[in-house]
Design a protein around this motif. Structure first.
Motif, PDB file in Angstrom:
ATOM      1  N   PRO A  42      34.105 -91.792  25.273  1.00 49.17           N
ATOM      2  CA  PRO A  42      34.974 -91.022  25.093  1.00 49.17           C
ATOM      3  C   PRO A  42      34.766 -89.943  24.793  1.00 49.17           C
ATOM      4  N   GLY A  43      36.286 -88.944  25.667  1.00 49.44           N
ATOM      5  CA  GLY A  43      35.727 -87.354  26.283  1.00 49.44           C
ATOM      6  C   GLY A  43      35.770 -87.278  27.788  1.00 49.44           C
ATOM      7  N   TRP A  44      35.731 -88.570  28.028  1.00 42.58           N
ATOM      8  CA  TRP A  44      35.625 -88.425  29.912  1.00 42.58           C
ATOM      9  C   TRP A  44      37.116 -88.019  29.936  1.00 42.58           C
ATOM     10  N   ARG A  45      36.584 -87.736  31.058  1.00 39.23           N
ATOM     11  CA  ARG A  45      38.162 -86.546  31.666  1.00 39.23           C
ATOM     12  C   ARG A  45      38.020 -86.853  33.155  1.00 39.23           C
ATOM     13  N   TRP A  46      38.380 -87.487  33.974  1.00 42.23           N
ATOM     14  CA  TRP A  46      38.393 -87.875  35.813  1.00 42.23           C
ATOM     15  C   TRP A  46      38.151 -86.716  36.391  1.00 42.23           C
ATOM     16  N   SER A  47      39.338 -85.444  36.110  1.00 40.27           N
ATOM     17  CA  SER A  47      39.440 -83.845  36.644  1.00 40.27           C
ATOM     18  C   SER A  47      38.022 -82.906  36.164  1.00 40.27           C
ATOM     19  N   GLU A  48      37.225 -83.607  34.707  1.00 44.47           N
ATOM     20  CA  GLU A  48      36.240 -82.692  34.438  1.00 44.47           C
ATOM     21  C   GLU A  48      35.415 -82.941  34.559  1.00 44.47           C
ATOM     22  N   ASN A  49      34.899 -84.617  34.425  1.00 46.34           N
ATOM     23  CA  ASN A  49      33.336 -85.216  35.167  1.00 46.34           C
ATOM     24  C   ASN A  49      33.283 -85.694  36.496  1.00 46.34           C
ATOM     25  N   VAL A  50      34.452 -85.781  36.989  1.00 43.88           N
ATOM     26  CA  VAL A  50      34.059 -86.989  38.707  1.00 43.88           C
ATOM     27  C   VAL A  50      34.778 -85.780  40.120  1.00 43.88           C
ATOM     28  N   HIS A  96      45.560 -89.710  41.651  1.00 49.36           N
ATOM     29  CA  HIS A  96      45.679 -89.738  39.926  1.00 49.36           C
ATOM     30  C   HIS A  96      44.564 -88.662  39.353  1.00 49.36           C
ATOM     31  N   ASP A  97      44.985 -88.492  38.186  1.00 50.37           N
ATOM     32  CA  ASP A  97      43.524 -87.856  36.650  1.00 50.37           C
ATOM     33  C   ASP A  97      43.175 -89.401  35.898  1.00 50.37           C
ATOM     34  N   ALA A  98      43.363 -89.344  35.276  1.00 50.40           N
ATOM     35  CA  ALA A  98      42.341 -90.097  34.089  1.00 50.40           C
ATOM     36  C   ALA A  98      42.034 -89.841  33.066  1.00 50.40           C
ATOM     37  N   TRP A  99      42.290 -90.437  32.054  1.00 45.45           N
ATOM     38  CA  TRP A  99      41.379 -90.034  30.872  1.00 45.45           C
ATOM     39  C   TRP A  99      41.055 -91.159  29.796  1.00 45.45           C
ATOM     40  N   VAL A 100      40.002 -90.862  28.805  1.00 46.04           N
ATOM     41  CA  VAL A 100      39.957 -91.732  27.876  1.00 46.04           C
ATOM     42  C   VAL A 100      40.660 -91.441  26.654  1.00 46.04           C
TER      43      VAL A 100
END
Length: 123
Positions: A42-50, A96-100
């Motif tokens: 929870p809280g993961w977002r591709w644009s922030e974490n990857v 794309h971007d993705a998030w939980v």
């Protein structure tokens, strides 16, 4: 050349990639197949974490995956979006971007883009 009979497990992966809020176990099979199990907290977002690992503005890995748990939202570069959950199979093109969504971890098995997902870019 005939392909050998094989058995693999995410419990003994060939490679592990991980970062803040995410982990991916990758198994390699003869013939070049690579399958990954991606776990997103929870809280993961591709644009922030990857993005810092990948070095691209959007995820450029194509995905074909089966989602085991949790909910994830995907937004394409053109603004189109969808949300997927347990038991669903998705095909997501690059860009794309993705998030939980919510407070449950997302676990998905990816058989198309796992080999390049969250792979550090060499300079």
């Amino acid at each position: 050349m005939e392909q050998p009979l094989e058995q693999a497990s995410f419990e003994k992966p060939d490679e592990v990639r991980k970062g803040d809020n995410w982990r991916m176990e990758l198994v390699r099979l003869a013939g070049g197949a690579e399958v990954g199990r991606i776990t997103l907290q929870p809280g993961w977002r591709w644009s922030e974490n990857v993005r810092p690992v990948a070095g691209t503005d959007l995820c450029m890995a194509p995905h074909q995956q089966y989602q085991i748990s949790g909910r994830i939202r995907v937004r394409m570069q053109d603004g189109s979006e969808f949300e997927s959950g347990p038991g669903e199979i998705t095909s997501i093109p690059p860009g794309h971007d993705a998030w939980v969504v919510g407070d449950e971890e997302v676990v998905a098995v990816d058989w198309q883009g796992a080999s390049v997902w969250a792979k550090e870019q060499s300079e």
